[in-house]
Design a protein around this motif. Sequence first.
Motif, short mmCIF file in Angstrom:
data_model
loop_
_atom_site.label_atom_id
_atom_site.label_comp_id
_atom_site.label_asym_id
_atom_site.label_seq_id
_atom_site.Cartn_x
_atom_site.Cartn_y
_atom_site.Cartn_z
N ASP A 109 -55.79 -31.06 10.76
CA ASP A 109 -56.01 -30.30 12.07
C ASP A 109 -56.08 -30.26 13.08
OD1 ASP A 109 -56.94 -27.99 9.46
OD2 ASP A 109 -59.36 -28.63 9.30
N PRO A 110 -55.75 -29.31 14.54
CA PRO A 110 -55.50 -29.73 15.30
C PRO A 110 -56.80 -29.13 16.30
CG PRO A 110 -53.54 -28.03 14.67
CD PRO A 110 -54.73 -28.33 13.22
N LEU A 111 -56.98 -30.00 16.87
CA LEU A 111 -58.19 -30.19 17.55
C LEU A 111 -58.65 -28.56 18.41
CD1 LEU A 111 -58.96 -34.65 18.49
CD2 LEU A 111 -59.61 -32.97 16.56
N THR A 112 -59.51 -28.94 18.95
CA THR A 112 -59.53 -28.11 19.91
C THR A 112 -60.78 -28.51 21.62
OG1 THR A 112 -62.95 -27.69 19.26
CG2 THR A 112 -60.76 -26.54 17.98
N ASP A 113 -60.68 -27.58 22.30
CA ASP A 113 -60.73 -28.13 23.51
C ASP A 113 -62.21 -28.48 23.52
OD1 ASP A 113 -58.31 -27.83 24.88
OD2 ASP A 113 -59.13 -25.85 25.52
N ALA A 114 -63.17 -28.38 22.64
CA ALA A 114 -64.88 -28.33 22.61
C ALA A 114 -64.56 -29.55 21.96
CB ALA A 114 -65.19 -26.96 21.89
N ASP A 115 -63.88 -29.96 20.23
CA ASP A 115 -63.39 -31.42 20.23
C ASP A 115 -63.67 -32.11 21.16
OD1 ASP A 115 -63.88 -30.13 17.90
OD2 ASP A 115 -62.35 -29.46 17.07
N LEU A 116 -62.81 -32.34 21.87
CA LEU A 116 -62.29 -33.54 22.97
C LEU A 116 -63.30 -33.48 23.77
CD1 LEU A 116 -57.84 -32.70 23.15
CD2 LEU A 116 -59.50 -34.25 22.07
N GLU A 117 -63.47 -32.30 24.02
CA GLU A 117 -64.99 -32.42 25.09
C GLU A 117 -66.13 -33.00 24.21
OE1 GLU A 117 -66.66 -29.05 27.02
OE2 GLU A 117 -65.42 -27.81 27.63
N ARG A 118 -66.19 -32.74 23.58
CA ARG A 118 -67.64 -33.73 21.86
C ARG A 118 -67.26 -35.20 22.22
NH1 ARG A 118 -68.12 -30.77 18.20
NH2 ARG A 118 -66.63 -31.45 17.21
N ILE A 119 -66.10 -35.44 22.09
CA ILE A 119 -65.23 -37.22 22.00
C ILE A 119 -65.76 -37.89 22.59
CG2 ILE A 119 -63.12 -38.49 21.14
CD1 ILE A 119 -62.58 -35.58 19.40
N GLU B 219 -64.42 -23.99 35.40
CA GLU B 219 -64.60 -23.06 34.04
C GLU B 219 -65.96 -24.29 32.90
OE1 GLU B 219 -66.99 -22.28 30.32
OE2 GLU B 219 -64.37 -23.45 30.27
N ARG B 220 -65.01 -25.23 32.97
CA ARG B 220 -65.41 -26.40 32.20
C ARG B 220 -66.52 -26.95 32.97
NH1 ARG B 220 -61.42 -30.46 29.88
NH2 ARG B 220 -61.53 -29.07 28.26
N ARG B 221 -66.16 -27.89 34.17
CA ARG B 221 -67.06 -28.63 35.25
C ARG B 221 -68.84 -27.83 35.53
NH1 ARG B 221 -65.32 -32.97 37.14
NH2 ARG B 221 -66.75 -32.48 39.07
#
Length: 257
Positions: free
Chosen positions: A18-28, A103-105
Amino acid sequence: MNTVHCLWPLPPDTASRDPLTDADLERIYAYPDDLERPWVQVNFVCSADGAVSVDGRSEGLSHPADKRIFALGRDLADVVLVGATTVRTEKYRGVKRHELRVERRRRLGLSDVPPIAVVSGRCTITPDDLIVTDTAVPPIVLTTEDAPATRRDALTAAGADVIVVGERSVDLPAALGVLHTRGLRRINCEGGPHLFGTLIAEDLVDQLCLTVAPLLAGAGADRIATGPTNMVPQRMRLASMLHEDGFLMMRYRREAG
């Protein structure tokens, strides 16, 4: 969008395909919570045979997935730390505002874009360099007492924030201390090899994000760390490993203790 996949450890309810989402990458890639000291992450890309560049630049080793991780490193940081040679060679500009970044920051309670702090013992950055002329926030220049006063003054006049930390060479612990007093504790270092080598020698590296490109570059290029050699090897633990198109994106973190 390029699709990054996780080899280890898998996020909850995610298969390795499964591809990682932006939320997954932020958490990692999130920095530790409640930091009380400067915390240094270093980002590098190298070839499978250890070269840090192709034809003198890192661009030839990169990939869209790696660039996504590189951009995330900037998005999560209080400040980007980089050596002057890398700034000149890679034609650095200031970090750019864009919708996802802002948005993220803002969601994370950070400024819209992080400043770039340039380590330059002789203050070789000039007022005409893109890092000074093409930026949303003024660069921070960490330099020395021995750097010519005319260079320091010219950069100050051009809007750079010039800070003297050291007599003949930049005192990196002191430099990080100055950043800390300004609330800039999440430090994302983008090289180059000499700055990385010095950070290792000073025992200042908390995390290494290393992308290995599926390429044999041959002899000639530097390795990712150069400089001081009189140091004790430091043990790191593998914290995560991602992949895409044969590129491995690994994250090594300082062992506790």
